[in-house]
Write a protein that holds these residues in place. Sequence first.
Motif, PDB file in Angstrom:
ATOM      1  N   THR A  64     -25.434 -99.545  16.655  1.00 31.09           N
ATOM      2  CA  THR A  64     -25.946-100.766  16.030  1.00 31.09           C
ATOM      3  C   THR A  64     -26.402-100.496  14.610  1.00 31.09           C
ATOM      4  O   THR A  64     -26.115-101.250  13.671  1.00 31.09           O
ATOM      5  CB  THR A  64     -27.105-101.341  16.849  1.00 31.09           C
ATOM      6  OG1 THR A  64     -26.651-101.603  18.187  1.00 31.09           O
ATOM      7  CG2 THR A  64     -27.616-102.636  16.237  1.00 31.09           C
ATOM      8  N   LEU A  65     -27.120 -99.410  14.442  1.00 28.84           N
ATOM      9  CA  LEU A  65     -27.592 -99.053  13.111  1.00 28.84           C
ATOM     10  C   LEU A  65     -26.427 -98.727  12.175  1.00 28.84           C
ATOM     11  O   LEU A  65     -26.449 -99.064  10.994  1.00 28.84           O
ATOM     12  CB  LEU A  65     -28.555 -97.867  13.203  1.00 28.84           C
ATOM     13  CG  LEU A  65     -29.899 -98.155  13.888  1.00 28.84           C
ATOM     14  CD1 LEU A  65     -30.702 -96.867  14.041  1.00 28.84           C
ATOM     15  CD2 LEU A  65     -30.703 -99.173  13.086  1.00 28.84           C
ATOM     16  N   LYS A  66     -25.400 -98.063  12.746  1.00 27.75           N
ATOM     17  CA  LYS A  66     -24.227 -97.768  11.927  1.00 27.75           C
ATOM     18  C   LYS A  66     -23.557 -99.061  11.458  1.00 27.75           C
ATOM     19  O   LYS A  66     -23.134 -99.184  10.305  1.00 27.75           O
ATOM     20  CB  LYS A  66     -23.219 -96.924  12.712  1.00 27.75           C
ATOM     21  CG  LYS A  66     -23.626 -95.471  12.883  1.00 27.75           C
ATOM     22  CD  LYS A  66     -22.536 -94.705  13.613  1.00 27.75           C
ATOM     23  CE  LYS A  66     -22.892 -93.223  13.758  1.00 27.75           C
ATOM     24  NZ  LYS A  66     -21.841 -92.477  14.492  1.00 27.75           N
ATOM     25  N   GLY A  67     -23.420-100.051  12.376  1.00 29.08           N
ATOM     26  CA  GLY A  67     -22.820-101.324  12.003  1.00 29.08           C
ATOM     27  C   GLY A  67     -23.616-102.038  10.930  1.00 29.08           C
ATOM     28  O   GLY A  67     -23.061-102.577   9.970  1.00 29.08           O
ATOM     29  N   ALA A  68     -24.948-102.060  11.107  1.00 30.87           N
ATOM     30  CA  ALA A  68     -25.803-102.698  10.108  1.00 30.87           C
ATOM     31  C   ALA A  68     -25.689-101.984   8.761  1.00 30.87           C
ATOM     32  O   ALA A  68     -25.625-102.623   7.702  1.00 30.87           O
ATOM     33  CB  ALA A  68     -27.247-102.713  10.586  1.00 30.87           C
ATOM     34  N   GLN A  73     -23.653-101.728   3.255  1.00 32.33           N
ATOM     35  CA  GLN A  73     -22.845-101.028   2.258  1.00 32.33           C
ATOM     36  C   GLN A  73     -21.753-101.948   1.703  1.00 32.33           C
ATOM     37  O   GLN A  73     -21.459-101.938   0.507  1.00 32.33           O
ATOM     38  CB  GLN A  73     -22.224 -99.775   2.875  1.00 32.33           C
ATOM     39  CG  GLN A  73     -23.240 -98.664   3.152  1.00 32.33           C
ATOM     40  CD  GLN A  73     -22.618 -97.471   3.854  1.00 32.33           C
ATOM     41  OE1 GLN A  73     -21.561 -97.610   4.479  1.00 32.33           O
ATOM     42  NE2 GLN A  73     -23.259 -96.322   3.760  1.00 32.33           N
ATOM     43  N   GLN A  74     -21.144-102.761   2.605  1.00 32.65           N
ATOM     44  CA  GLN A  74     -20.120-103.699   2.162  1.00 32.65           C
ATOM     45  C   GLN A  74     -20.706-104.749   1.220  1.00 32.65           C
ATOM     46  O   GLN A  74     -20.098-105.113   0.207  1.00 32.65           O
ATOM     47  CB  GLN A  74     -19.487-104.378   3.381  1.00 32.65           C
ATOM     48  CG  GLN A  74     -18.257-105.204   3.040  1.00 32.65           C
ATOM     49  CD  GLN A  74     -17.110-104.357   2.520  1.00 32.65           C
ATOM     50  OE1 GLN A  74     -16.973-103.209   2.902  1.00 32.65           O
ATOM     51  NE2 GLN A  74     -16.311-104.922   1.617  1.00 32.65           N
ATOM     52  N   GLU A  75     -21.901-105.270   1.576  1.00 31.67           N
ATOM     53  CA  GLU A  75     -22.572-106.239   0.711  1.00 31.67           C
ATOM     54  C   GLU A  75     -22.888-105.624  -0.650  1.00 31.67           C
ATOM     55  O   GLU A  75     -22.754-106.266  -1.692  1.00 31.67           O
ATOM     56  CB  GLU A  75     -23.854-106.732   1.379  1.00 31.67           C
ATOM     57  CG  GLU A  75     -23.599-107.605   2.608  1.00 31.67           C
ATOM     58  CD  GLU A  75     -24.907-108.041   3.260  1.00 31.67           C
ATOM     59  OE1 GLU A  75     -25.978-107.705   2.703  1.00 31.67           O
ATOM     60  OE2 GLU A  75     -24.861-108.702   4.317  1.00 31.67           O
ATOM     61  N   ALA A  79     -21.495-106.952  -4.153  1.00 27.51           N
ATOM     62  CA  ALA A  79     -22.394-107.302  -5.251  1.00 27.51           C
ATOM     63  C   ALA A  79     -22.056-106.512  -6.512  1.00 27.51           C
ATOM     64  O   ALA A  79     -22.051-107.049  -7.621  1.00 27.51           O
ATOM     65  CB  ALA A  79     -23.839-107.057  -4.840  1.00 27.51           C
ATOM     66  N   GLN A  80     -21.774-105.230  -6.330  1.00 24.84           N
ATOM     67  CA  GLN A  80     -21.405-104.404  -7.477  1.00 24.84           C
ATOM     68  C   GLN A  80     -20.105-104.892  -8.115  1.00 24.84           C
ATOM     69  O   GLN A  80     -19.963-104.914  -9.335  1.00 24.84           O
ATOM     70  CB  GLN A  80     -21.267-102.946  -7.036  1.00 24.84           C
ATOM     71  CG  GLN A  80     -22.594-102.287  -6.670  1.00 24.84           C
ATOM     72  CD  GLN A  80     -22.395-100.887  -6.111  1.00 24.84           C
ATOM     73  OE1 GLN A  80     -21.299-100.529  -5.669  1.00 24.84           O
ATOM     74  NE2 GLN A  80     -23.472-100.093  -6.131  1.00 24.84           N
ATOM     75  N   SER A  81     -19.139-105.302  -7.243  1.00 20.75           N
ATOM     76  CA  SER A  81     -17.875-105.802  -7.757  1.00 20.75           C
ATOM     77  C   SER A  81     -18.070-107.091  -8.546  1.00 20.75           C
ATOM     78  O   SER A  81     -17.490-107.278  -9.623  1.00 20.75           O
ATOM     79  CB  SER A  81     -16.901-106.038  -6.598  1.00 20.75           C
ATOM     80  OG  SER A  81     -15.696-106.576  -7.061  1.00 20.75           O
ATOM     81  N   LYS A  82     -18.915-108.010  -8.002  1.00 11.25           N
ATOM     82  CA  LYS A  82     -19.187-109.262  -8.704  1.00 11.25           C
ATOM     83  C   LYS A  82     -19.882-108.999 -10.033  1.00 11.25           C
ATOM     84  O   LYS A  82     -19.587-109.624 -11.051  1.00 11.25           O
ATOM     85  CB  LYS A  82     -20.038-110.178  -7.836  1.00 11.25           C
ATOM     86  CG  LYS A  82     -19.286-110.742  -6.637  1.00 11.25           C
ATOM     87  CD  LYS A  82     -20.182-111.666  -5.822  1.00 11.25           C
ATOM     88  CE  LYS A  82     -19.423-112.257  -4.643  1.00 11.25           C
ATOM     89  NZ  LYS A  82     -20.278-113.130  -3.821  1.00 11.25           N
ATOM     90  N   THR A  83     -20.822-108.080 -10.002  1.00 12.18           N
ATOM     91  CA  THR A  83     -21.536-107.745 -11.236  1.00 12.18           C
ATOM     92  C   THR A  83     -20.583-107.195 -12.289  1.00 12.18           C
ATOM     93  O   THR A  83     -20.636-107.566 -13.463  1.00 12.18           O
ATOM     94  CB  THR A  83     -22.638-106.716 -10.948  1.00 12.18           C
ATOM     95  OG1 THR A  83     -23.540-107.263  -9.966  1.00 12.18           O
ATOM     96  CG2 THR A  83     -23.419-106.384 -12.205  1.00 12.18           C
ATOM     97  N   ALA A  84     -19.671-106.323 -11.832  1.00 18.85           N
ATOM     98  CA  ALA A  84     -18.693-105.761 -12.764  1.00 18.85           C
ATOM     99  C   ALA A  84     -17.772-106.843 -13.305  1.00 18.85           C
ATOM    100  O   ALA A  84     -17.426-106.862 -14.483  1.00 18.85           O
ATOM    101  CB  ALA A  84     -17.872-104.675 -12.053  1.00 18.85           C
ATOM    102  N   SER A  85     -17.386-107.804 -12.405  1.00 19.39           N
ATOM    103  CA  SER A  85     -16.506-108.891 -12.844  1.00 19.39           C
ATOM    104  C   SER A  85     -17.195-109.769 -13.878  1.00 19.39           C
ATOM    105  O   SER A  85     -16.600-110.133 -14.896  1.00 19.39           O
ATOM    106  CB  SER A  85     -16.089-109.729 -11.637  1.00 19.39           C
ATOM    107  OG  SER A  85     -15.292-110.814 -12.032  1.00 19.39           O
ATOM    108  N   VAL A  86     -18.456-110.121 -13.621  1.00 12.52           N
ATOM    109  CA  VAL A  86     -19.207-110.937 -14.569  1.00 12.52           C
ATOM    110  C   VAL A  86     -19.361-110.208 -15.900  1.00 12.52           C
ATOM    111  O   VAL A  86     -19.226-110.789 -16.976  1.00 12.52           O
ATOM    112  CB  VAL A  86     -20.584-111.315 -13.980  1.00 12.52           C
ATOM    113  CG1 VAL A  86     -21.444-111.986 -15.038  1.00 12.52           C
ATOM    114  CG2 VAL A  86     -20.411-112.246 -12.795  1.00 12.52           C
TER     115      VAL A  86
END
Length: 316
Positions: A64-68, A73-75, A79-86
């Motif tokens: 469960t902890l691994k999934g969370a 990590q995906q979020e 977020a990093q990808s969106k920030t880079a795009s902006v």
Amino acid sequence: MRKIQRAPVEVFNIAFLDIISCAFGAVIMLVLLAKNGTEDTERGPNNVSILIDQVLQAQVSVETLKGALSDKQQELKSAQSKTASVTDKQKNLNSSIPRAQQTITQLQDKASSLRAEIRHATAMLNTPNSTDTPDDDVGGIPTDAEYVIFAIDNSGSMSNGSSWNRVITIVNDILQNHPKMKGFQIMSADGGFMFSSKAGQWLDDRPTLRKTAMNQMQSFKGGASQPEAGILKAIKLYKNTKGKVSLYVFGDDYQLSNFDRTVTQITQANAGADGKPIIRIHGVGFSRSNGNAQRFGAFMQAVAKRNRGAFIGQYF
């Protein structure tokens, strides 16, 4: 012979007691071991089940902890990808602003240089195989005519105030930019002549006569806005002139409602034996901020288009 004396055998001596003691201790030890083994055997399976359950629960918690953790990590990556795009978009925008400003400047620079080409194209409109070279000083209209006629709307809307001086200036400019000109004539839009005694004739192109005509134009006012009348009269009187003739029609208004019929009438009246226009007819339209010259502009564009001419607009 002396008999050897042997020590008597003692059944319960120290060695025997040692053996007995050891055996007894061994029995006691076996009893104790057997008891402990029984208790461990009886308690062992329950303890293992509990431990297995705990291990399984721990594994579930770990998964469960691994999934969370994976979701977080995906979020984070998103977020990093969106920030880079902006950030990239902002950089592109910042870099595109100077380019846009430079493009605007270049377009503004080209606009003035294109005016001559536009005037040239306008003058050559509907004149197949024409070899005329427009002169920029007269708005791109061919200046190879040997005879020039002016049909000028001298009604109140055209001749009031400084507007009439602008008309006179343009007439003078056109005359000066016809190097092959032999004669000219000035008439009102409704068919009246400035020099009535010379109706149907040509005024010789002499400097003194040009000057006289420009002075006479100061008082040449009071006609009506009827360009179709002046055009038809000019065609009738000067159609058979030997040499190239150009007719310039000045105006800011057109009254007739039957637009197409009038244009057709003018075109047919100006046609030669081969069906081609004889007199080149140009339109010079005048407009004001508080006026409406659209009807005259539309009328003269249609006439000029069918009679090897061009239409140019002026603003008071």
